[in-house]
Design a protein around this motif. Structure first.
Motif, short mmCIF file in Angstrom:
data_model
loop_
_atom_site.label_atom_id
_atom_site.label_comp_id
_atom_site.label_asym_id
_atom_site.label_seq_id
_atom_site.Cartn_x
_atom_site.Cartn_y
_atom_site.Cartn_z
N UNK A 289 18.28 10.34 5.76
CA UNK A 289 18.43 9.67 7.06
C UNK A 289 17.11 9.07 7.53
N UNK A 290 16.01 9.83 7.44
CA UNK A 290 14.73 9.42 8.00
C UNK A 290 13.82 8.67 7.02
N UNK A 291 13.92 8.97 5.73
CA UNK A 291 12.91 8.49 4.78
C UNK A 291 13.43 7.36 3.89
N UNK A 292 14.42 6.63 4.34
CA UNK A 292 14.97 5.54 3.57
C UNK A 292 14.03 4.34 3.61
N UNK A 293 13.85 3.67 2.47
CA UNK A 293 12.99 2.50 2.36
C UNK A 293 13.85 1.25 2.11
N UNK B 134 3.00 13.20 3.20
CA UNK B 134 4.24 12.54 3.64
C UNK B 134 4.06 11.88 5.01
N UNK B 135 3.19 12.44 5.87
CA UNK B 135 2.95 11.78 7.15
C UNK B 135 2.24 10.45 6.95
N UNK B 136 1.33 10.37 6.00
CA UNK B 136 0.67 9.11 5.69
C UNK B 136 1.65 8.07 5.20
N UNK B 137 2.70 8.52 4.54
CA UNK B 137 3.68 7.59 3.99
C UNK B 137 4.70 7.13 5.03
N UNK B 138 5.12 8.01 5.94
CA UNK B 138 6.25 7.70 6.82
C UNK B 138 5.93 7.78 8.31
N UNK B 139 4.75 8.22 8.69
CA UNK B 139 4.39 8.26 10.09
C UNK B 139 4.76 9.56 10.78
N UNK B 140 4.19 9.77 11.95
CA UNK B 140 4.33 11.06 12.63
C UNK B 140 5.70 11.27 13.25
N UNK B 141 6.39 10.19 13.65
CA UNK B 141 7.68 10.36 14.32
C UNK B 141 8.71 10.95 13.36
N UNK B 142 8.88 10.31 12.22
CA UNK B 142 9.90 10.75 11.27
C UNK B 142 9.56 12.11 10.67
N UNK B 143 8.29 12.32 10.34
CA UNK B 143 7.90 13.59 9.74
C UNK B 143 7.94 14.71 10.77
N UNK B 144 7.58 14.41 12.01
CA UNK B 144 7.66 15.42 13.06
C UNK B 144 9.10 15.87 13.29
N UNK C 289 0.86 -1.18 0.00
CA UNK C 289 0.00 0.00 0.00
C UNK C 289 0.89 1.22 0.00
N UNK C 290 1.17 1.75 -1.16
CA UNK C 290 2.11 2.86 -1.27
C UNK C 290 1.74 3.71 -2.45
N UNK C 291 2.17 4.97 -2.42
CA UNK C 291 1.90 5.86 -3.55
C UNK C 291 2.85 5.58 -4.70
N UNK C 292 3.90 4.81 -4.45
CA UNK C 292 4.89 4.57 -5.49
C UNK C 292 4.54 3.39 -6.36
N UNK C 293 3.81 2.44 -5.79
CA UNK C 293 3.41 1.27 -6.56
C UNK C 293 1.93 1.09 -6.38
N UNK C 294 1.29 0.44 -7.35
CA UNK C 294 -0.14 0.27 -7.27
C UNK C 294 -0.50 -0.67 -6.13
N UNK C 295 -1.72 -0.55 -5.64
CA UNK C 295 -2.17 -1.38 -4.53
C UNK C 295 -2.54 -2.77 -5.04
N UNK D 239 -0.54 -11.06 4.42
CA UNK D 239 0.01 -10.09 5.37
C UNK D 239 0.15 -8.73 4.69
N UNK D 240 -0.02 -7.69 5.47
CA UNK D 240 0.24 -6.34 4.95
C UNK D 240 1.66 -5.94 5.34
N UNK D 241 2.40 -5.45 4.39
CA UNK D 241 3.78 -5.05 4.65
C UNK D 241 3.80 -3.75 5.43
N UNK D 242 4.33 -3.79 6.65
CA UNK D 242 4.31 -2.59 7.48
C UNK D 242 5.21 -1.50 6.93
N UNK D 243 6.21 -1.86 6.13
CA UNK D 243 7.13 -0.86 5.59
C UNK D 243 6.46 0.04 4.55
N UNK D 244 5.31 -0.37 4.04
CA UNK D 244 4.65 0.40 3.00
C UNK D 244 3.21 0.77 3.37
N UNK D 245 2.81 0.54 4.60
CA UNK D 245 1.43 0.79 4.97
C UNK D 245 1.16 2.28 5.09
#
Length: 399
Positions: free
Chosen positions: A271-275, A169-179, A21-27, A56-62
């Motif tokens: 540093x923060x947004x590496x996949x 970007x918060x939807x993609x990476x979460x509040x900790x990294x974006x904050x 589930x990511x904006x980079x690849x189709x769902x 399973x849903x991949x948590x790295x792309x949720x």
């Protein structure tokens, strides 16, 4: 992108499927060996089919739920309301705009064309004032200035941009990294601005906003392999950044904060947004019965190199910047052309940003002000004017 089952056949058929589930690849659902079981004819088409075994849903792309960025917007709006309450234009100024708002009315257009408070109020509430940071050890102003705005127009422009960019970007990476990216980029923008603009105060969330744009650009670079339309995404983002930086060349816009925030966010993005690479994720979420003859590394070599270099540059840059600032260094003394990065003078406007000052003379009920910047003189009928009233009239006279 294919699943890890392409390299080395598994000892038996597995029935694991991973959802991205990511904006980079189709769902879509990427099978890891085995066939997707067909829907039963008895299953109603109006109801979603139950997930297949091992799904399973991949948590790295949720997708994350975005709450921090809207919270930042609310905090900025609340701070602006508090600023206008403290400003209290009817009490501290001779005239106000939108007087029906009472103490929330705005300073005169000549003093503040953005529909906002006076510079004295902003300074009182935490605007970036280099002299106070250096000589009065008020380093907290590097952070507090991010939550203040010069007026309604300034606030609306920044908050609309924050909602459009930040929620995504918060939807993609979460509040900790974006904050962290938002706050550290804002600090970087304030620090860079303080090293060049030392005669005026500065406020606004623009540095943090440009940090988000810089983070998006570096995220595109470091996660290059998982983008479908790489070139289009890169060109679009570069054009958006270039246009916003070009707007910063207008007078009364702190483009140094934009540049500092963008550079900080660009490095923080590595540093923060590496996949992790997709093949490693595929292996990690396969059944334990699945084995691969060539296990994948979580990150690619260029991602690790960029991570290390960016972290080093961030530490060195912030440390050096703070040392220079606390020593009272003005980088304009060492760079004769750098002021053009924030304002380019033309026949239509001037880039003179010297603070205004006036000579005052009170005789009875008559106040005479002479602007030290342009030599203009004007007399006002005022009995015992307050310092804030004199400062407001001086600002109007010198503009």
């Amino acid at each position: 992108m294919a699943g890890a089952g392409e390299e080395g056949g598994p000892p038996q058929q597995s029935d694991v499927r991973i959802s991205v589930n990511s904006r980079r690849v189709s769902n879509t659902v990427h099978p890891l060996d085995g066939q997707t079981p067909p829907l039963s004819s008895s299953t109603p088409t109006s109801l979603p089919a139950p997930p297949p075994p091992g799904y399973r849903e991949i948590k790295h792309f949720k997708k994350w739920f975005s709450w921090l960025i809207p919270g930042f917007v609310v905090a900025n709006v609340v701070m602006f309301v508090i600023t206008m309450y403290v400003n209290n234009c009817p009490k501290n100024s001779v005239s106000c705009v939108a007087g029906f708002l009472g103490r929330f009315s705005f300073q005169p257009f000549k003093e503040n064309p953005l529909l906002g408070p006076s510079s004295t109020t902003l300074q009182k509430l935490g605007a970036l004032d280099v002299s106070k940071v250096v000589h009065e050890h008020q380093g907290w102003r590097l952070i507090t200035c991010m939550w203040l705005h010069g007026g309604v127009f300034h606030l609306l422009a920044n908050m609309l941009s924050l909602l459009v960019i930040g929620i995504r970007v918060e939807q993609e990476f979460g509040f900790v990294r974006i904050g962290l990216l938002y706050v550290i980029s804002g600090l970087g923008g304030s620090l860079f601005s303080a090293l060049f603009l030392q005669s005026n105060i500065s406020v606004g969330a623009s540095g943090a906003l440009f940090g988000l744009l810089g983070g998006m650009l570096s995220e595109l670079i470091t996660n290059w392999s998982i983008y479908a339309n790489k070139v289009v995404s890169l060109v679009t983002l570069v054009v958006i950044v270039a246009i916003n930086l070009a707007v910063g060349l207008l007078p009364h816009v702190d483009n140094f904060a934009h540049i500092g925030g963008f550079l900080s966010g660009f490095l923080l993005g590595f540093v923060f947004l590496i996949r992790p690479q997709f093949s490693w994720v595929s292996q990690r979420y396969a059944l334990q019965t699945y084995s691969s003859s060539s296990p994948k590394h979580k990150f690619k070599a260029y991602q690790c190199i960029l991570w290390v270099l960016s972290l080093i540059l961030l530490i060195v840059g912030f440390t050096l910047g703070l040392v220079l600032l606390l020593r009272g260094v003005d980088l304009n003394d060492h760079c004769s052309w750098c002021h053009y990065m924030s304002c380019v003078p033309t026949s239509r406007w001037s880039c003179n940003t010297q603070p205004v000052s006036c000579m005052s003379d009170q005789v009875g009920g008559q106040l005479t002000l002479t602007c030290s910047n342009n030599g203009k003189t004007k007399t006002y009928s005022l009995q015992s004017p307050s310092p804030s009233q004199i400062q407001g009239l001086c600002s109007q006279l010198c503009r």
